[in-house]
Write an enzyme that holds these catalytic residues in place. Sequence first.
Site, mmCIF file in Angstrom:
data_model
loop_
_atom_site.group_PDB
_atom_site.id
_atom_site.type_symbol
_atom_site.label_atom_id
_atom_site.label_comp_id
_atom_site.label_asym_id
_atom_site.label_seq_id
_atom_site.Cartn_x
_atom_site.Cartn_y
_atom_site.Cartn_z
ATOM 1 N N ARG A 148 -38.057 -20.944 22.297
ATOM 2 C CA ARG A 148 -36.849 -21.042 21.931
ATOM 3 C C ARG A 148 -35.956 -21.701 22.815
ATOM 4 N NH1 ARG A 148 -36.324 -14.955 19.718
ATOM 5 N NH2 ARG A 148 -36.573 -14.981 22.026
ATOM 6 N N ARG B 76 -32.073 -19.405 20.373
ATOM 7 C CA ARG B 76 -31.837 -17.912 20.451
ATOM 8 C C ARG B 76 -30.416 -18.168 21.189
ATOM 9 N NH1 ARG B 76 -30.620 -13.511 21.856
ATOM 10 N NH2 ARG B 76 -32.082 -11.906 22.600
ATOM 11 N N GLU C 7 -33.209 -5.124 16.311
ATOM 12 C CA GLU C 7 -34.413 -5.596 15.737
ATOM 13 C C GLU C 7 -34.412 -5.238 14.190
ATOM 14 O OE1 GLU C 7 -36.655 -7.528 17.039
ATOM 15 O OE2 GLU C 7 -35.719 -7.528 18.812
ATOM 16 N N ASP D 236 -27.646 -9.659 22.047
ATOM 17 C CA ASP D 236 -29.122 -9.100 21.981
ATOM 18 C C ASP D 236 -28.664 -8.135 20.531
ATOM 19 O OD1 ASP D 236 -31.939 -8.648 21.497
ATOM 20 O OD2 ASP D 236 -31.960 -7.551 23.353
#
Length: 528
Positions: free
Chosen positions: A272, A230, A238, A235
């Site tokens: 992760r 990750r 999605e 970020d």
Amino acid sequence: MGNSIYRFLCGVCSDLSDAAFTPHGAHDSVAKLGQDILNFQRTKQVPEGLGRHVVSSQNAQANWYKKLQVAWKKARPTPTTPEDAAQLVVLTLKNHQKADVEGFLAFYGLPHPNGAAPSAPSHAPAPAPAAHPTAPTHKPVKAELHTLPVDAKAVADGDTVTVYVDVSERGESSSVPADIKKAAAERTKARAARDYPKADALQKTIADAGYRQVPNAKGQEVLARKYRIRLSGIDAPESSMPYGKEAKEALLKLVEGKCLTVHIYDTDRYGRSVGDLHAGGVFVQEQMLKKGFAWHYAAYDKRAELAKWQSQAQAARKGLWASKKPQEPWEYRKAKRNGDTDSWVVDTVMDILHLLFERAAADGLLSKLAASGFRHRTSMYADDVGTFVRLTKLDLLACASIVEDFGVASGLRTNLAKCSLHLIRCQPEQVELARSILGCEVASFPFKYLGLPLGLRKVTAAQLQPVVDSAASRLQPWCAKLLNRGGRTSLVQTTLCAIPIHAMMSLDIPPKILEALCDEAAPRQCPP
């Protein structure tokens, strides 16, 4: 006199001879540095492998060698000892990032001028570096990984990638179980003998343990350990959000086919590894932010450089910043968990997906699951979907087509790389078939679905004990002290309505569990 002036002008204005870059009696590490400076003067190429030790780009590395080329010419006398060469490097690159200078010295095995012990030469495994130089207060690096070439299917979305590390790397070989090493050796022999059923069975054993036999940069198949990475500090949108697909493609372009250097800082709640990615000297998070394909995840990483790169993309209206009001991915996920005002739209659209599976089954595109007793093919809760299919090639292709067509029509695309296959009594060749068609991660069975145990046998009281524990955690004695009788009654009623009913919607709860729930609730009804 004329010859002296000529030699003087030649010494200042022309390139030095080969011997000047590798002076007689020079230490091996110094000779290697001088030779690389000479090679850069001729080819303008930086040494291969330097990017594993430093964090700046190749353009920045080229700038270092330009400066060192000038400094080496002016040095009187030419450095011959590691200490002299290290002093020259530090003085020449003093305005550059500390981690880059230290990494450069480590690449050539030169000592640090502060008196530290000499670093390992470039052919030795590099030690774990310090934290990223842009964040003095960032977490220290726990491990450094050097991966095998990244496959296109390894990128799940714009901030997650699966990598494999050759177990012959330092620190990996000792942790490989003996039975996995044996299985890998037997699989190689089985493939050579064309005993593919045995090879597939051994591959499943290896994969279930978190390992895989994959080709390295030379095309040779090696045993490798799997890591899910990750990316720290960013970020990405999605998959079902605007620019989600573009973010995934941008990350894929940065890492596909390349050997990465990964600096691991931590492990998240999903197992992760959280860290920084470097691909050929390129800091991956920097590129994702500058191109506008990710947000700075300031809640978990407060590095000022990350915020600066995001601001640059915002000012240029690149990527997702071309939208007037782009939604933060963490807010999007929060809204999905809490059920926002648009949840009814999601529920309505997901009903269509259910009908697509039912129609495919009615038209014979999906095989019948059982002769009798199996009425429901698909289970849905909000946007979480579980479906049962037979592991035949036609069924798997039909399932993939349904999901793809549904995503095109509704905009709610399914990221198959984030989905999981829970196989029930399947053969090894069926496992490989499902993985190749759907690209999903194969997980164990029985497993937990929406917090509830799912298996072939009737659920036991021990398996449902977490339901009792969850209810008890919400009925703490200190809560009772702060509430009147009506408040305590209301808290008990809402707890006993929400948690057990969620379980009873799909499971036959044993009486022992119901009694335990009542026992937990009864003392809370009365004043302490």
